[in-house]
Design a protein around this motif. Structure first.
Motif, PDB file in Angstrom:
ATOM      1  N   LEU A 150      43.694  39.501  32.501  1.00  0.00           N
ATOM      2  CA  LEU A 150      43.441  40.827  32.574  1.00  0.00           C
ATOM      3  C   LEU A 150      42.571  41.100  33.930  1.00  0.00           C
ATOM      4  CD1 LEU A 150      42.248  42.159  28.919  1.00  0.00           C
ATOM      5  CD2 LEU A 150      44.724  42.562  30.153  1.00  0.00           C
ATOM      6  N   THR A 151      42.558  42.174  34.415  1.00  0.00           N
ATOM      7  CA  THR A 151      41.723  42.437  35.566  1.00  0.00           C
ATOM      8  C   THR A 151      40.518  43.414  35.129  1.00  0.00           C
ATOM      9  OG1 THR A 151      43.546  42.444  37.253  1.00  0.00           O
ATOM     10  CG2 THR A 151      41.611  43.673  37.499  1.00  0.00           C
ATOM     11  N   LEU A 152      39.387  42.839  35.301  1.00  0.00           N
ATOM     12  CA  LEU A 152      38.149  43.671  34.992  1.00  0.00           C
ATOM     13  C   LEU A 152      37.383  43.962  35.938  1.00  0.00           C
ATOM     14  CD1 LEU A 152      35.540  41.882  32.531  1.00  0.00           C
ATOM     15  CD2 LEU A 152      34.967  43.236  34.331  1.00  0.00           C
ATOM     16  N   SER A 153      37.326  45.265  36.487  1.00  0.00           N
ATOM     17  CA  SER A 153      36.461  45.672  37.416  1.00  0.00           C
ATOM     18  C   SER A 153      35.193  46.288  37.177  1.00  0.00           C
ATOM     19  CB  SER A 153      37.539  46.705  38.162  1.00  0.00           C
ATOM     20  OG  SER A 153      38.548  46.269  38.755  1.00  0.00           O
ATOM     21  N   TYR A 154      34.176  45.617  37.478  1.00  0.00           N
ATOM     22  CA  TYR A 154      32.753  46.389  37.557  1.00  0.00           C
ATOM     23  C   TYR A 154      32.512  46.868  38.810  1.00  0.00           C
ATOM     24  CZ  TYR A 154      27.913  46.612  37.320  1.00  0.00           C
ATOM     25  OH  TYR A 154      26.452  46.948  37.635  1.00  0.00           O
ATOM     26  N   VAL A 155      31.975  48.269  38.667  1.00  0.00           N
ATOM     27  CA  VAL A 155      31.717  49.005  39.930  1.00  0.00           C
ATOM     28  C   VAL A 155      30.349  49.662  39.853  1.00  0.00           C
ATOM     29  CG1 VAL A 155      34.072  49.727  40.539  1.00  0.00           C
ATOM     30  CG2 VAL A 155      32.858  51.026  38.862  1.00  0.00           C
ATOM     31  N   GLY A 156      29.793  49.804  40.941  1.00  0.00           N
ATOM     32  CA  GLY A 156      28.248  50.371  40.901  1.00  0.00           C
ATOM     33  C   GLY A 156      27.264  49.492  41.573  1.00  0.00           C
ATOM     34  N   ASP A 157      26.383  49.189  40.931  1.00  0.00           N
ATOM     35  CA  ASP A 157      25.255  48.327  41.346  1.00  0.00           C
ATOM     36  C   ASP A 157      25.756  46.913  41.258  1.00  0.00           C
ATOM     37  OD1 ASP A 157      23.281  46.722  42.197  1.00  0.00           O
ATOM     38  OD2 ASP A 157      21.751  47.486  40.924  1.00  0.00           O
ATOM     39  N   ALA A 158      26.380  46.486  42.282  1.00  0.00           N
ATOM     40  CA  ALA A 158      26.898  45.030  42.171  1.00  0.00           C
ATOM     41  C   ALA A 158      26.224  43.693  42.199  1.00  0.00           C
ATOM     42  CB  ALA A 158      28.413  44.900  43.086  1.00  0.00           C
ATOM     43  N   ALA A 159      24.707  44.228  42.601  1.00  0.00           N
ATOM     44  CA  ALA A 159      23.696  43.210  42.800  1.00  0.00           C
ATOM     45  C   ALA A 159      23.063  42.947  41.451  1.00  0.00           C
ATOM     46  CB  ALA A 159      22.937  43.743  43.827  1.00  0.00           C
ATOM     47  N   GLU A 188      24.546  38.429  44.091  1.00  0.00           N
ATOM     48  CA  GLU A 188      24.148  37.160  44.717  1.00  0.00           C
ATOM     49  C   GLU A 188      25.260  35.932  44.842  1.00  0.00           C
ATOM     50  OE1 GLU A 188      21.012  35.856  45.716  1.00  0.00           O
ATOM     51  OE2 GLU A 188      20.236  38.095  45.445  1.00  0.00           O
ATOM     52  N   PRO A 189      25.233  35.359  46.118  1.00  0.00           N
ATOM     53  CA  PRO A 189      26.379  34.368  46.290  1.00  0.00           C
ATOM     54  C   PRO A 189      26.342  33.186  45.356  1.00  0.00           C
ATOM     55  CG  PRO A 189      25.351  34.936  48.397  1.00  0.00           C
ATOM     56  CD  PRO A 189      24.308  35.584  47.285  1.00  0.00           C
ATOM     57  N   ALA A 190      25.200  32.916  44.748  1.00  0.00           N
ATOM     58  CA  ALA A 190      25.013  31.661  43.853  1.00  0.00           C
ATOM     59  C   ALA A 190      26.152  32.201  42.578  1.00  0.00           C
ATOM     60  CB  ALA A 190      23.766  31.433  43.470  1.00  0.00           C
ATOM     61  N   GLY A 203      41.825  29.622  35.204  1.00  0.00           N
ATOM     62  CA  GLY A 203      42.940  30.612  35.829  1.00  0.00           C
ATOM     63  C   GLY A 203      42.559  31.871  36.166  1.00  0.00           C
ATOM     64  N   GLY A 204      41.357  32.106  36.013  1.00  0.00           N
ATOM     65  CA  GLY A 204      40.648  33.525  36.372  1.00  0.00           C
ATOM     66  C   GLY A 204      40.415  33.443  37.839  1.00  0.00           C
ATOM     67  N   SER A 205      39.885  34.685  38.527  1.00  0.00           N
ATOM     68  CA  SER A 205      39.471  34.863  39.843  1.00  0.00           C
ATOM     69  C   SER A 205      38.212  35.809  39.915  1.00  0.00           C
ATOM     70  CB  SER A 205      40.681  35.247  40.649  1.00  0.00           C
ATOM     71  OG  SER A 205      40.969  36.560  40.389  1.00  0.00           O
ATOM     72  N   VAL A 206      37.372  35.631  40.896  1.00  0.00           N
ATOM     73  CA  VAL A 206      36.268  36.631  41.290  1.00  0.00           C
ATOM     74  C   VAL A 206      36.501  37.192  42.834  1.00  0.00           C
ATOM     75  CG1 VAL A 206      33.996  36.765  41.233  1.00  0.00           C
ATOM     76  CG2 VAL A 206      34.995  35.282  39.775  1.00  0.00           C
ATOM     77  N   THR A 207      36.538  38.358  42.859  1.00  0.00           N
ATOM     78  CA  THR A 207      36.549  39.040  44.225  1.00  0.00           C
ATOM     79  C   THR A 207      35.465  39.998  44.196  1.00  0.00           C
ATOM     80  OG1 THR A 207      38.159  40.706  43.562  1.00  0.00           O
ATOM     81  CG2 THR A 207      39.119  38.683  44.657  1.00  0.00           C
ATOM     82  N   VAL A 208      34.866  40.167  45.527  1.00  0.00           N
ATOM     83  CA  VAL A 208      33.819  41.347  45.677  1.00  0.00           C
ATOM     84  C   VAL A 208      34.360  42.121  46.869  1.00  0.00           C
ATOM     85  CG1 VAL A 208      31.519  41.680  46.572  1.00  0.00           C
ATOM     86  CG2 VAL A 208      31.985  39.507  45.106  1.00  0.00           C
ATOM     87  N   THR A 209      34.168  43.779  46.539  1.00  0.00           N
ATOM     88  CA  THR A 209      34.744  44.691  47.491  1.00  0.00           C
ATOM     89  C   THR A 209      33.861  45.583  47.753  1.00  0.00           C
ATOM     90  OG1 THR A 209      36.386  46.139  48.100  1.00  0.00           O
ATOM     91  CG2 THR A 209      36.063  45.580  45.619  1.00  0.00           C
TER      92      THR A 209
END
Ligand code: CP
Ligand code: NVA
Length: 312
Positions: A150-159, A188-190, A203-209
């Motif tokens: 599934l694609t899980l999108s979290y939006v807003g304060d991404a920090a 945080e990059p870590a 098999g998942g993935s993580v992207t930042v936009t």
């Protein structure tokens, strides 16, 4: 047996996460069947920050498991007057079966765990909120029947803590996690690196936009959180304009999957990070999500206590 703690979402291996989620479903179906704290044994539940859901769900959950919830606010304990975390851990370990702690700097729960001979559970730090993600994943699985893929999108304060936990826990579950937020409020990059390492196993993935449309497009799950976390109150005015394009509105959700599941850990601020019509829609998942804090955390405590924690 060595004591297991739950300080970060990736403290559970992917198969262990699914074990806890399966147990959470079993606990929800038969809430009073498991009594690992019968005696009763006590669980210390400590708060350095405000809480409604975490306080209530752990208090009720410990009682449901046959135990005694010992709720302490830092202001009313010596911890709040500067008693060392390690001394507090040693004293608590002699008397309680587990410790739950909501505090600020993440290294504080790490220090508590390092000096504790009973399981320590993170009830939220500035960095992560892993108990919330157990409830969130239980809720998504109830609604969709699956997590991986599934694609899980979290939006807003991404920090913030929720962003980091969505990355870690979503990746741990094999989901494709997108974190969307304005420049200057990115994770945080870590934590992104740790989540990507876990995604490589599942098999998942993580992207930042920084582009809201990229975050919302085709999402199976859309999650958000307050734009102003506890302790950031003086920044509220500065955050409004950059965060507004990331608000969860009906219009924005038009880009997501038709049967998108919307999550919010609460407390919510209607008209800011989420539209009232979205939060209060018939079938909104957020109230199940809040209830599932109880079931998921009971499952977590059962799981941790079975794995060697708990004097007292
Ligand atoms: N979602 C959550 O942790 O809520 P509280 O701050 O009320 O505990
Ligand atoms: N990001 C929020 C979560 C509250 C449950 C905060 O830390 O205040």
């Amino acid at each position: 047996m060595s004591v297991r703690h739950f300080l970060r979402d990736d403290d559970l291996a992917p198969d262990e996460l699914l074990e806890v989620l399966d147990l959470a479903d079993a606990v929800k179906a038969d809430p009073y069947a498991r009594r690992p704290l019968a005696g009763p044994r006590s669980v210390a539940i400590l708060f350095d920050k405000p809480s409604t859901r975490t306080r209530v769900s752990f208090s009720v959950g410990v009682a449901d498991l046959g135990g005694h919830p010992l709720v302490l606010d830092s202001a009313g304990s010596q911890l709040g007057r500067g008693e060392p975390i390690e001394d507090t851990a040693r004293v608590l370990s002699r008397q309680v079966a587990a410790v739950v702690w909501r505090t600020g700097a993440h290294e504080r729960v790490e220090r508590m765990a390092a000096a504790s001979s009973v399981p320590v559970v993170n009830g939220l730090t500035d960095d992560v909120h892993p108990c919330q993600l157990l409830a969130d994943l239980q809720t998504v699985r109830e609604r969709t029947g699956r997590l991986a893929g599934l694609t899980l999108s979290y939006v807003g304060d991404a920090a913030n803590n929720m962003a980091h936990s969505y990355a870690l826990a979503g990746a741990n579950a094999g989901m494709h996690v997108r974190l969307g937020g304005p420049a200057g409020y990115l994770p945080e990059p870590a934590y992104v690196e740790a989540a990507r390492a876990r995604a490589a196993l599942t098999g998942g993935s993580v992207t930042v936009t920084e582009v809201p449309e990229e975050a919302f497009d085709g999402a199976d799950v859309v999650a958000t959180d307050t734009w102003v976390s506890m302790g950031q109150e003086t920044e509220a005015a500065d955050r409004h304009a950059p965060f507004t394009p990331f608000a969860v509105t009906r219009e924005a959700l038009g880009r997501a999957a038709a049967d998108v599941v919307v999550l919010h850990c609460l407390p919510a601020y209607r008209g800011k990070e989420i539209e009232a019509e979205v939060l209060d829609a018939p079938g909104s998942a957020v109230w199940d999500e809040a209830e599932n804090r109880l079931h998921a955390q009971k499952a977590l405590l059962c799981w941790l206590l079975e794995r060697g924690g708990g004097a007292g």
